[in-house]
Design a protein around this motif. Structure first.
Motif, PDB file in Angstrom:
ATOM      1  N   ARG A 294       5.675   1.952   7.662  1.00 43.11           N
ATOM      2  CA  ARG A 294       4.324   1.392   7.715  1.00 43.11           C
ATOM      3  C   ARG A 294       4.381  -0.052   8.215  1.00 43.11           C
ATOM      4  O   ARG A 294       3.549  -0.480   9.008  1.00 43.11           O
ATOM      5  CB  ARG A 294       3.643   1.434   6.345  1.00 43.11           C
ATOM      6  CG  ARG A 294       3.153   2.789   5.931  1.00 43.11           C
ATOM      7  CD  ARG A 294       1.977   3.246   6.757  1.00 43.11           C
ATOM      8  NE  ARG A 294       1.389   4.427   6.131  1.00 43.11           N
ATOM      9  CZ  ARG A 294       0.523   5.211   6.704  1.00 43.11           C
ATOM     10  NH1 ARG A 294       0.120   4.985   7.917  1.00 43.11           N
ATOM     11  NH2 ARG A 294       0.042   6.255   6.068  1.00 43.11           N
ATOM     12  N   THR A 295       5.366  -0.819   7.765  1.00 43.09           N
ATOM     13  CA  THR A 295       5.507  -2.207   8.198  1.00 43.09           C
ATOM     14  C   THR A 295       5.801  -2.271   9.690  1.00 43.09           C
ATOM     15  O   THR A 295       5.234  -3.097  10.410  1.00 43.09           O
ATOM     16  CB  THR A 295       6.612  -2.910   7.389  1.00 43.09           C
ATOM     17  OG1 THR A 295       6.264  -2.844   6.005  1.00 43.09           O
ATOM     18  CG2 THR A 295       6.764  -4.364   7.799  1.00 43.09           C
ATOM     19  N   ARG A 296       6.664  -1.393  10.173  1.00 42.04           N
ATOM     20  CA  ARG A 296       6.996  -1.348  11.600  1.00 42.04           C
ATOM     21  C   ARG A 296       5.741  -1.048  12.424  1.00 42.04           C
ATOM     22  O   ARG A 296       5.475  -1.680  13.440  1.00 42.04           O
ATOM     23  CB  ARG A 296       8.075  -0.305  11.875  1.00 42.04           C
ATOM     24  CG  ARG A 296       8.559  -0.304  13.329  1.00 42.04           C
ATOM     25  CD  ARG A 296       9.301   0.962  13.684  1.00 42.04           C
ATOM     26  NE  ARG A 296       8.489   2.166  13.585  1.00 42.04           N
ATOM     27  CZ  ARG A 296       7.510   2.493  14.444  1.00 42.04           C
ATOM     28  NH1 ARG A 296       7.200   1.706  15.444  1.00 42.04           N
ATOM     29  NH2 ARG A 296       6.828   3.618  14.289  1.00 42.04           N
TER      30      ARG A 296
ATOM     31  N   LEU B 138       2.598  -1.558  11.600  1.00 47.67           N
ATOM     32  CA  LEU B 138       1.695  -2.706  11.541  1.00 47.67           C
ATOM     33  C   LEU B 138       2.199  -3.871  12.382  1.00 47.67           C
ATOM     34  O   LEU B 138       1.422  -4.544  13.054  1.00 47.67           O
ATOM     35  CB  LEU B 138       1.516  -3.163  10.094  1.00 47.67           C
ATOM     36  CG  LEU B 138       0.695  -2.236   9.220  1.00 47.67           C
ATOM     37  CD1 LEU B 138       0.832  -2.631   7.760  1.00 47.67           C
ATOM     38  CD2 LEU B 138      -0.754  -2.238   9.655  1.00 47.67           C
ATOM     39  N   GLN B 139       3.510  -4.107  12.336  1.00 50.28           N
ATOM     40  CA  GLN B 139       4.071  -5.247  13.054  1.00 50.28           C
ATOM     41  C   GLN B 139       3.806  -5.154  14.549  1.00 50.28           C
ATOM     42  O   GLN B 139       3.506  -6.159  15.190  1.00 50.28           O
ATOM     43  CB  GLN B 139       5.573  -5.369  12.783  1.00 50.28           C
ATOM     44  CG  GLN B 139       6.128  -6.719  13.168  1.00 50.28           C
ATOM     45  CD  GLN B 139       5.451  -7.843  12.399  1.00 50.28           C
ATOM     46  OE1 GLN B 139       5.413  -7.861  11.174  1.00 50.28           O
ATOM     47  NE2 GLN B 139       4.877  -8.793  13.120  1.00 50.28           N
TER      48      GLN B 139
ATOM     49  N   LEU C 227       0.269  -6.315  15.015  1.00 49.20           N
ATOM     50  CA  LEU C 227       0.127  -7.745  14.754  1.00 49.20           C
ATOM     51  C   LEU C 227       0.789  -8.572  15.851  1.00 49.20           C
ATOM     52  O   LEU C 227       0.255  -9.612  16.257  1.00 49.20           O
ATOM     53  CB  LEU C 227       0.705  -8.075  13.381  1.00 49.20           C
ATOM     54  CG  LEU C 227       0.008  -7.373  12.211  1.00 49.20           C
ATOM     55  CD1 LEU C 227       0.774  -7.606  10.918  1.00 49.20           C
ATOM     56  CD2 LEU C 227      -1.440  -7.806  12.091  1.00 49.20           C
TER      57      LEU C 227
ATOM     58  N   ASP D 251       0.475 -11.580   8.047  1.00 48.43           N
ATOM     59  CA  ASP D 251       1.772 -10.946   7.849  1.00 48.43           C
ATOM     60  C   ASP D 251       1.556  -9.451   7.586  1.00 48.43           C
ATOM     61  O   ASP D 251       0.545  -9.066   6.998  1.00 48.43           O
ATOM     62  CB  ASP D 251       2.432 -11.616   6.630  1.00 48.43           C
ATOM     63  CG  ASP D 251       3.786 -11.057   6.321  1.00 48.43           C
ATOM     64  OD1 ASP D 251       3.872 -10.228   5.387  1.00 48.43           O
ATOM     65  OD2 ASP D 251       4.743 -11.434   7.009  1.00 48.43           O
ATOM     66  N   ALA D 252       2.499  -8.624   8.004  1.00 49.03           N
ATOM     67  CA  ALA D 252       2.376  -7.172   7.799  1.00 49.03           C
ATOM     68  C   ALA D 252       2.241  -6.830   6.314  1.00 49.03           C
ATOM     69  O   ALA D 252       1.487  -5.930   5.949  1.00 49.03           O
ATOM     70  CB  ALA D 252       3.565  -6.443   8.407  1.00 49.03           C
TER      71      ALA D 252
END
Length: 187
Positions: A132-134, A136-137, A140, A152-153
């Protein structure tokens, strides 16, 4: 169809079996909750042999982890609307549809149950957060490249995704206005 043609066909039997087993797990979790069924019951529901499940996944825990990660990481392409606000609204709406769909609550309950079920479950949770962070990043970074101020993610996870997950886990309604409000507050 000869063996050579069969080998080139995308998906095929392996993909069908995997989809059937994943659906069987999701259905059983919806009906009975986590930890209340066996590999044999999954196999019977999916119409496959127990040995097929053990051969592919090795254990029920590994299968459950695979189902949670596969279902929660399945996503539409990251939106690119030309603005961070548009991207976040579109992304949040996509996630809301995923987690409120027919299998969404069961898969969320599975992810929560797995996260407290030992090392493998903790790893599944870490893998889910990393994916999920990847996702979102990338969104962003694209916003920053356009000159926009992007959070920030982890802020997006905390302020947009987490509240949606909590509402679904506790059977609360997740309306488009609520989802848009999360994005507005984040921005």
């Amino acid at each position: 169809m000869n063996e050579r043609q069969r080998a080139r066909r995308p998906g095929g039997r392996s993909a069908r079996v995997s989809a059937q087993v994943h659906q069987a797990v999701t259905d059983l979790i919806s009906e009975r909750g986590y930890g209340n069924f066996t590999v044999g019951e999954v196999a019977a529901r999916a119409g496959v042999a127990d040995s097929s499940i053990y051969r592919r996944w090795g254990s029920l825990e590994t299968l459950l982890t695979d189902v949670a990660l596969t279902r929660l990481n399945a996503h539409s392409p990251m939106p690119d609307t030309g603005s961070l606000a548009g991207d976040l609204r579109t992304y949040a709406a996509q996630v809301a549809r995923e987690i409120t769909g027919p299998d969404g609550p069961a898969v969320l309950h599975l992810a929560v149950a797995l996260s407290s079920s030992g090392q493998q479950g903790r790893q599944a949770g870490a893998d889910l957060r990393a994916e999920r962070t990847r996702q979102l990043q990338s969104m962003l970074d694209r916003a920053r490249d356009r000159g926009e101020h992007a959070p920030d993610a982890f802020d997006v996870l905390d302020h947009i995704l987490a509240p949606m997950y909590i509402r679904v886990l506790f059977g609360m309604e997740l309306t488009p206005n609520y989802v848009d409000g999360l994005v507005d507050r984040m921005l």
